[in-house]
Design a protein around this motif. Structure first.
Motif, mmCIF file in Angstrom:
data_model
loop_
_atom_site.group_PDB
_atom_site.id
_atom_site.type_symbol
_atom_site.label_atom_id
_atom_site.label_comp_id
_atom_site.label_asym_id
_atom_site.label_seq_id
_atom_site.Cartn_x
_atom_site.Cartn_y
_atom_site.Cartn_z
ATOM 1 N N VAL A 1 -5.658 14.936 -7.507
ATOM 2 C CA VAL A 1 -6.672 14.153 -8.205
ATOM 3 C C VAL A 1 -6.484 12.707 -7.771
ATOM 4 N N TYR A 2 -7.558 12.106 -7.297
ATOM 5 C CA TYR A 2 -7.523 10.740 -6.800
ATOM 6 C C TYR A 2 -8.095 9.789 -7.848
ATOM 7 N N TYR A 3 -7.367 8.718 -8.087
ATOM 8 C CA TYR A 3 -7.751 7.735 -9.080
ATOM 9 C C TYR A 3 -7.942 6.370 -8.425
ATOM 10 N N CYS A 4 -8.937 5.640 -8.884
ATOM 11 C CA CYS A 4 -9.045 4.252 -8.493
ATOM 12 C C CYS A 4 -8.536 3.394 -9.656
ATOM 13 N N ALA A 5 -8.053 2.221 -9.318
ATOM 14 C CA ALA A 5 -7.490 1.330 -10.315
ATOM 15 C C ALA A 5 -7.762 -0.109 -9.918
ATOM 16 N N ALA A 6 -7.767 -0.980 -10.908
ATOM 17 C CA ALA A 6 -8.068 -2.382 -10.668
ATOM 18 C C ALA A 6 -7.047 -3.288 -11.334
ATOM 19 N N ASP A 7 -6.743 -4.370 -10.619
ATOM 20 C CA ASP A 7 -5.915 -5.435 -11.181
ATOM 21 C C ASP A 7 -6.681 -6.738 -11.051
ATOM 22 N N ASP A 8 -6.912 -7.408 -12.160
ATOM 23 C CA ASP A 8 -7.745 -8.615 -12.134
ATOM 24 C C ASP A 8 -6.941 -9.893 -11.993
ATOM 25 N N ARG A 9 -5.648 -9.759 -11.670
ATOM 26 C CA ARG A 9 -4.831 -10.959 -11.464
ATOM 27 C C ARG A 9 -4.698 -11.311 -9.977
ATOM 28 N N GLY A 10 -5.296 -10.485 -9.131
ATOM 29 C CA GLY A 10 -5.244 -10.798 -7.707
ATOM 30 C C GLY A 10 -3.967 -10.393 -7.017
ATOM 31 N N LEU A 11 -3.120 -9.609 -7.685
ATOM 32 C CA LEU A 11 -1.882 -9.164 -7.049
ATOM 33 C C LEU A 11 -2.178 -8.068 -6.029
ATOM 34 N N ILE A 12 -1.492 -8.095 -4.923
ATOM 35 C CA ILE A 12 -1.555 -7.010 -3.955
ATOM 36 C C ILE A 12 -0.307 -6.178 -4.193
ATOM 37 N N THR A 13 -0.482 -5.087 -4.880
ATOM 38 C CA THR A 13 0.685 -4.326 -5.305
ATOM 39 C C THR A 13 0.439 -2.831 -5.173
ATOM 40 N N ILE A 14 1.523 -2.102 -4.942
ATOM 41 C CA ILE A 14 1.445 -0.648 -4.890
ATOM 42 C C ILE A 14 2.007 -0.033 -6.171
ATOM 43 N N ALA A 15 2.445 -0.844 -7.090
ATOM 44 C CA ALA A 15 3.075 -0.353 -8.317
ATOM 45 C C ALA A 15 2.033 0.056 -9.346
ATOM 46 N N LEU A 16 2.125 1.292 -9.798
ATOM 47 C CA LEU A 16 1.152 1.818 -10.750
ATOM 48 C C LEU A 16 1.098 0.961 -12.015
ATOM 49 N N TYR A 17 2.237 0.516 -12.491
ATOM 50 C CA TYR A 17 2.268 -0.167 -13.779
ATOM 51 C C TYR A 17 1.594 -1.537 -13.744
ATOM 52 N N GLU A 18 1.301 -2.032 -12.547
ATOM 53 C CA GLU A 18 0.625 -3.324 -12.439
ATOM 54 C C GLU A 18 -0.880 -3.213 -12.687
ATOM 55 N N TYR A 19 -1.392 -2.026 -12.610
ATOM 56 C CA TYR A 19 -2.840 -1.837 -12.729
ATOM 57 C C TYR A 19 -3.219 -1.534 -14.181
ATOM 58 N N VAL A 20 -4.128 -2.318 -14.692
ATOM 59 C CA VAL A 20 -4.532 -2.190 -16.094
ATOM 60 C C VAL A 20 -5.703 -1.238 -16.262
ATOM 61 N N TYR A 21 -6.612 -1.259 -15.305
ATOM 62 C CA TYR A 21 -7.853 -0.491 -15.424
ATOM 63 C C TYR A 21 -7.811 0.714 -14.485
ATOM 64 N N TRP A 22 -8.147 1.880 -15.041
ATOM 65 C CA TRP A 22 -8.104 3.124 -14.275
ATOM 66 C C TRP A 22 -9.398 3.903 -14.444
ATOM 67 N N GLY A 23 -9.812 4.549 -13.360
ATOM 68 C CA GLY A 23 -10.923 5.482 -13.439
ATOM 69 C C GLY A 23 -10.444 6.839 -13.903
ATOM 70 N N GLN A 24 -11.371 7.775 -14.028
ATOM 71 C CA GLN A 24 -11.047 9.078 -14.609
ATOM 72 C C GLN A 24 -10.510 10.068 -13.592
#
Length: 122
Positions: free
Chosen positions: A91-114
């Motif tokens: 299952v592929y998920y998209c995620a967004a971080d609105d702080r402009g960080l370029i990160t691969i860490a899941l916990y940095e992303y606040v917004y997730w798709g379904q």
């Protein structure tokens, strides 16, 4: 709000393009990432793209086969997947971080798709 779509069943060696539509007026400033979760496994990083689209980064397992891109006019990020392998099934998920960080860490992303399911048959 993020809405991922485009998954499906494909044979090994085939291609799929995933899309993730975002709502909101700050999309162009958000770092967007794609992650995936295979059955029985933890969610893992796949690819990330900066808000401008200039910077991208990929997991070693997909480098050279997958391409992340975005269209800020359409508030959409894409994941073009070529030369698919059975081990790409997840299952592929998209995620967004609105702080402009370029990160691969899941916990940095606040917004997730379904999530959208990609199944690659051998």
């Amino acid at each position: 709000q993020l809405q991922a779509y485009g998954g499906g069943l494909v044979q090994a060696g085939g291609s799929l393009r995933l899309s993730c539509a975002a709502s909101g007026r700050t999309f162009s400033t958000c770092t967007m990432g794609w992650f995936r979760q295979a059955p029985g496994k933890e969610r893992e990083f796949v690819a990330v793209i900066s808000g401008s689209g200039i910077r991208t980064y990929y997991a070693d397992s997909v480098k050279g086969r997958f391409t992340i891109s975005r269209d800020n006019a359409k508030n959409t990020v894409y994941l073009q997947m070529n030369s698919l392998k059975p081990e790409d099934t997840a299952v592929y998920y998209c995620a967004a971080d609105d702080r402009g960080l370029i990160t691969i860490a899941l916990y940095e992303y606040v917004y997730w798709g379904q999530g959208t399911l990609v199944t690659v048959s051998s």
